[in-house]
Every structure is written in structure tokens, then in C-alpha cells.
Design an enzyme around this catalytic site. Sequence first.
Site, PDB file in Angstrom:
ATOM      1  CB  SER A 147      26.146   3.119   5.627  1.00  0.00           C
ATOM      2  OG  SER A 147      24.895   3.133   4.989  1.00  0.00           O
ATOM      3  CE1 TYR A 160      26.737   7.963   2.699  1.00  0.00           C
ATOM      4  CE2 TYR A 160      25.390   5.976   2.676  1.00  0.00           C
ATOM      5  CZ  TYR A 160      25.988   7.010   3.369  1.00  0.00           C
ATOM      6  OH  TYR A 160      25.868   7.068   4.751  1.00  0.00           O
TER       7      TYR A 160
HETATM    8  P1  NAP Z   1      25.446  15.355   8.181  1.00  0.00           P
HETATM    9  O1  NAP Z   1      24.421  15.789   9.178  1.00  0.00           O
HETATM   10  O2  NAP Z   1      25.234  15.691   6.749  1.00  0.00           O
HETATM   11  O3  NAP Z   1      26.881  15.869   8.665  1.00  0.00           O
HETATM   12  C1  NAP Z   1      28.001  15.661   7.856  1.00  0.00           C
HETATM   13  C2  NAP Z   1      29.244  16.066   8.623  1.00  0.00           C
HETATM   14  O4  NAP Z   1      30.366  15.856   7.756  1.00  0.00           O
HETATM   15  C3  NAP Z   1      29.223  17.529   9.007  1.00  0.00           C
HETATM   16  O5  NAP Z   1      29.752  17.672  10.292  1.00  0.00           O
HETATM   17  C4  NAP Z   1      30.137  18.174   7.972  1.00  0.00           C
HETATM   18  O6  NAP Z   1      30.850  19.296   8.437  1.00  0.00           O
HETATM   19  C5  NAP Z   1      31.125  17.049   7.691  1.00  0.00           C
HETATM   20  N1  NAP Z   1      31.704  17.250   6.370  1.00  0.00           N
HETATM   21  C6  NAP Z   1      31.056  17.153   5.172  1.00  0.00           C
HETATM   22  N2  NAP Z   1      31.906  17.474   4.177  1.00  0.00           N
HETATM   23  C7  NAP Z   1      33.098  17.772   4.759  1.00  0.00           C
HETATM   24  C8  NAP Z   1      34.366  18.179   4.260  1.00  0.00           C
HETATM   25  N3  NAP Z   1      34.578  18.355   2.934  1.00  0.00           N
HETATM   26  N4  NAP Z   1      35.369  18.403   5.125  1.00  0.00           N
HETATM   27  C9  NAP Z   1      35.164  18.256   6.453  1.00  0.00           C
HETATM   28  N5  NAP Z   1      33.998  17.861   6.997  1.00  0.00           N
HETATM   29  C10 NAP Z   1      32.968  17.632   6.153  1.00  0.00           C
HETATM   30  O7  NAP Z   1      25.601  13.780   8.197  1.00  0.00           O
HETATM   31  P2  NAP Z   1      25.316  12.693   9.344  1.00  0.00           P
HETATM   32  O8  NAP Z   1      24.007  12.077   9.077  1.00  0.00           O
HETATM   33  O9  NAP Z   1      25.597  13.244  10.687  1.00  0.00           O
HETATM   34  O10 NAP Z   1      26.399  11.599   8.923  1.00  0.00           O
HETATM   35  C11 NAP Z   1      27.619  11.416   9.601  1.00  0.00           C
HETATM   36  C12 NAP Z   1      28.223  10.118   9.110  1.00  0.00           C
HETATM   37  O11 NAP Z   1      27.323   9.043   9.357  1.00  0.00           O
HETATM   38  C13 NAP Z   1      28.492  10.102   7.601  1.00  0.00           C
HETATM   39  O12 NAP Z   1      29.664   9.360   7.335  1.00  0.00           O
HETATM   40  C14 NAP Z   1      27.287   9.364   7.048  1.00  0.00           C
HETATM   41  O13 NAP Z   1      27.532   8.763   5.815  1.00  0.00           O
HETATM   42  C15 NAP Z   1      27.065   8.350   8.152  1.00  0.00           C
HETATM   43  N6  NAP Z   1      25.731   7.768   8.206  1.00  0.00           N
HETATM   44  C16 NAP Z   1      24.625   8.539   8.408  1.00  0.00           C
HETATM   45  C17 NAP Z   1      23.377   7.930   8.461  1.00  0.00           C
HETATM   46  C18 NAP Z   1      22.110   8.702   8.705  1.00  0.00           C
HETATM   47  O14 NAP Z   1      21.033   8.091   8.647  1.00  0.00           O
HETATM   48  N7  NAP Z   1      22.153   9.990   8.977  1.00  0.00           N
HETATM   49  C19 NAP Z   1      23.268   6.547   8.309  1.00  0.00           C
HETATM   50  C20 NAP Z   1      24.414   5.793   8.092  1.00  0.00           C
HETATM   51  C21 NAP Z   1      25.648   6.422   8.057  1.00  0.00           C
HETATM   52  P3  NAP Z   1      30.345  20.821   8.168  1.00  0.00           P
HETATM   53  O15 NAP Z   1      29.373  21.109   9.282  1.00  0.00           O
HETATM   54  O16 NAP Z   1      31.554  21.662   8.251  1.00  0.00           O
HETATM   55  O17 NAP Z   1      29.670  20.831   6.826  1.00  0.00           O
END
Ligand code: NAP
Length: 255
Positions: A147, A160
Amino acid sequence: MILDAFRLDGKVAVVTGGGRGLGLGFSLALAQAGADVVIVDRTGSPEAVEAIEALGRRAWAIQADLLAATPEQVRELVEEIARTAGRIDVLVNNAGIIRREPAIDFTSENWAEVIDLNLSKVFYLSQAVARVMAARGEGGKIINIASMLSFQGGKIVPSYTASKSGIAGLTRALASEWSGLGINVNAIAPGYFATDNTAQLRADDTRSAEILARIPAGRWGTPADLQGAAVFLASPASDYVHGSILPVDGGWLTR
Ligand code: NAP
């Protein structure tokens, strides 16, 4: 030919949280490049499986709550995946959560859960997958999702920031140990992307405008913006790349 070095035909990729958000983008990109994909999430994501199968690849959705799983259950889960899919070539440690609360009031639950899923479970998953890869002797690719908060402090997200800064260190530590096994461990550091993870941020007009104004590219990222980096780090094209943290951030870190 160089473009062949980006192909993933015959490979099996595991994507945690691969059914929605950035993870779905990774699952589809790896499938388009030729890989079969195993999604691990809480919901089972049948639509993501259908979308991957529509690309002519095999796909599995394994329902697991990684937060609730013990390290032993994580190891069993990885062994089950290797038996089901026949092999594991790529692991994308994408599943992650965020909790927003000023540090002064931050609850122990918001601390423990974020550190557990975003950092500890990434270690246990990587360890279990590396054992499978090492036993087969063909190496593999581990891609962690870092991130901007692997580099910066952020605002009201202390657990985080700690977890994602930890991911940067863990990526280097594992790369340092496992490059000799032919296992490449690298990370992608996304900037600000429009997903559920940032919904609360985008709903706050002031914060949302502040962030947009600071992105040199002038827009939030979309899952498609990360797909090239993921295929590169999953493929033979990156065989000599170890321990890197690749920002895909519209230039955010340049400011
Ligand atoms: P998101 O839309 O909130 O999706 C989160 C994913 O994690 C979902 O597929 C969810 O599965 C899974 N998850 C959450 N809790 C879980 C658990 N207890 N067991 C198994 N799976 C679980 O988030 P995102 O934005 O796509 O983020 C994905 C990654 O990128 C994360 O590591 C986040 O920190 C990182 N990131 C995101 C951003 C951003 O701007 N969006 C920026 C930097 C880094 P379910 O569908 O089953 O809930």
C-alpha cells in the site's frame, strides 16, 4: 519471444480475496494470461468462478475465513488446494481489511484483526505455499499486496499502516530467504483505488477531494490498472526480480 515470458499457461494461481475488488482484477488477469485460478474468500464467489471458466480456464472457489483460521488450518487449506488443483505456482496475498479510528481511541480488536489478516495470515499462507513449491522443486511466485501506507503514515489507520509497512519488510525477508529456492517474493503497492476498501474514504467529500488533488495522474485507480504488474510478477518475465515493492499509484509517491 518476450511476450511468451508473460504467459502463465498450465500454471495454478491462488488469489486470496480474489472474488471482488482488486482481487477479482488479479484473478481475471492471471486467467487471461493462461493460469487456472483458485479463489479463497469468505463468500465463495460463484460469479468470479464463472467469469474465469468463461475464459477457458479451470477455477475453484474455496470458502474460508482467513481471520478465524489457525496457522495449522491455513497449512491444511493450502495442502487441500494443492491436492485439488494439482500444483501451486503463484500466490497472491490480496485479502485485507482496514479499520478507521483515531489512534488515541483505537480498539484492541481493530488492532488485532487487521494485523492478523493483513500480516500474520500472509506469513502463514506464504510459508505453507513455499513448502509446497519447495517440495515440488520448481519454485514459484508470491505477490503480496502492499500500500502507499507501506511508505507513509496515513490518517487514522494505525493498524493498517503497521500491517502494510510490515508487508514491505516481510516481502524483503522472504525474498532474501527463498530466492535460492526459485521462489520470487515481491509486492505491488497500489495507490488509491475505488473499491469497498476505500468506500468510507470516498464518501467523505473533503477527504476524497484531498486525495484526488494529490494524485498526479488526476484520477483514482481501477482494478485494471494493476493487472499488468500482477501478470509480470507472476510470470517468468520477472524471474530475476526479488523483494521489490512496485508502486502502481498514478504517481502518488512522486509528490
Ligand atoms: P475489498 O474490496 O474490501 O476486498 C477485500 C477482499 O478481502 C474481499 O475479496 C474479501 O472477501 C477478502 N477478505 C476480507 N476478509 C477476509 C477473511 N477474513 N477471509 C478471507 N477473505 C477475506 O478490498 P480491495 O480494495 O480490493 O483490497 C484488496 C487488497 O488491496 C487489500 O490487501 C488492501 O489492503 C489492498 N489495497 C487496496 C487499496 C485500495 O485503494 N482499494 C490500496 C492499497 C492496497 P469476501 O468477499 O469473502 O469478503
